[in-house]
Design an enzyme around this catalytic site. Structure first.
Site, PDB file in Angstrom:
ATOM      1  N   GLY A   1       0.996  -1.317   0.003  1.00 39.02           N
ATOM      2  CA  GLY A   1       0.358   0.027   0.153  1.00 39.02           C
ATOM      3  C   GLY A   1       1.043   1.087   0.038  1.00 39.02           C
ATOM      4  O   GLY A   1       2.113   1.407   0.294  1.00 39.02           O
ATOM      5  N   CYS A   2       0.862   2.184  -0.672  1.00 38.91           N
ATOM      6  CA  CYS A   2       0.894   3.148  -0.198  1.00 38.91           C
ATOM      7  C   CYS A   2       1.941   3.893   1.139  1.00 38.91           C
ATOM      8  O   CYS A   2       2.887   4.304   1.131  1.00 38.91           O
ATOM      9  CB  CYS A   2      -0.172   4.472  -0.523  1.00 38.91           C
ATOM     10  SG  CYS A   2      -1.245   4.734  -0.527  1.00 38.91           S
TER      11      CYS A   2
END
Length: 227
Positions: free
Chosen positions: A31-32
């Site tokens: 994920g970011c």
């Protein structure tokens, strides 16, 4: 529907799991938020420097996807800093999983939505353990330079430089800096990434390049200049 696949996925953070990615049949793209958070803290937990990390991240509105909502409507977030999912964000378990996998460190995470279009700025407050209470910022920086010195897509900031969102916009680079310790034993580390590139599609391409055995910067080199 019951999940029936027996395939084991490798966590696709190239700077940490490059050797495993090379041999993988399935890669799970990070994920970011976890990308910025893990990269900013990994050397500390790998070398057992800290025992607690509090992660404070600021993200632009593009992180919410293309579907419009009142929460991300730009006029509604302008002139605001909005914390959300304060202690229960879905990426918290991903961050904890990866950082706890190296040492038994306590990790907390809170995200904030800020009035910018793209990018994530992460501030990690890490508390030195008893064995390292006298370590210096210079020693910490050398540790990061040794860990990431050969990484094309990571820039360790010079003394006095702060990672800025504008410097990584549209690129697959992560900038890491800070290296300051206060008199309570709190080490402050900062990182910036573009949430849509290093935090998403760019990292997927990076992983694909490793799987295919081609130069890792293929298709990514033109996205921002090498620092």
């Amino acid at each position: 529907m019951e999940h029936t696949s027996d395939a084991e996925a490798v966590y696709g953070l190239p700077e940490i799991y490059r050797d495993e990615i090379k041999k993988a049949t399935l890669v799970a793209n990070p994920g970011c938020f976890p990308t910025g958070a893990i990269l900013s803290s990994y050397p500390l937990v790998k070398h057992d420097i800290v025992d607690r990390i509090i992660i404070d991240s600021k993200t632009g509105v593009s992180g919410a996807g293309v579907n419009p909502s009142s929460t991300t409507h730009y006029p509604n977030i302008a002139d605001n800093v909005n914390p959300y999912k304060i202690s229960s964000h879905r990426h918290m378990s991903e961050i904890q999983q990866e950082l706890k996998g190296f040492e038994d460190v306590k990790v907390s995470f809170t995200p904030h939505l800020v009035p910018v279009i793209r990018g994530i700025q992460t501030t990690s407050h890490s508390f030195l353990n008893n064995e390292n209470e006298n370590i210096s910022p210079e020693e910490i920086k050398k540790l990061y330079e040794k860990e990431y010195g050969g990484e094309y897509f990571i820039k360790i900031m010079d003394d006095g430089e702060i990672p800025h969102l504008s410097s990584v916009r549209g690129s697959n680079f992560a900038h890491i800096g800070g290296f300051e310790i206060d008199d309570t034993g709190r080490l402050v580390m900062l990182s910036t990434i573009d949430n849509l590139v290093k935090g998403a599609s760019g990292q997927a391409i990076h992983n694909m390049n490793i799987l295919l055995g081609i130069p890792e910067e293929t298709g990514l080199k033109h996205l921002g200049l090498h620092p």
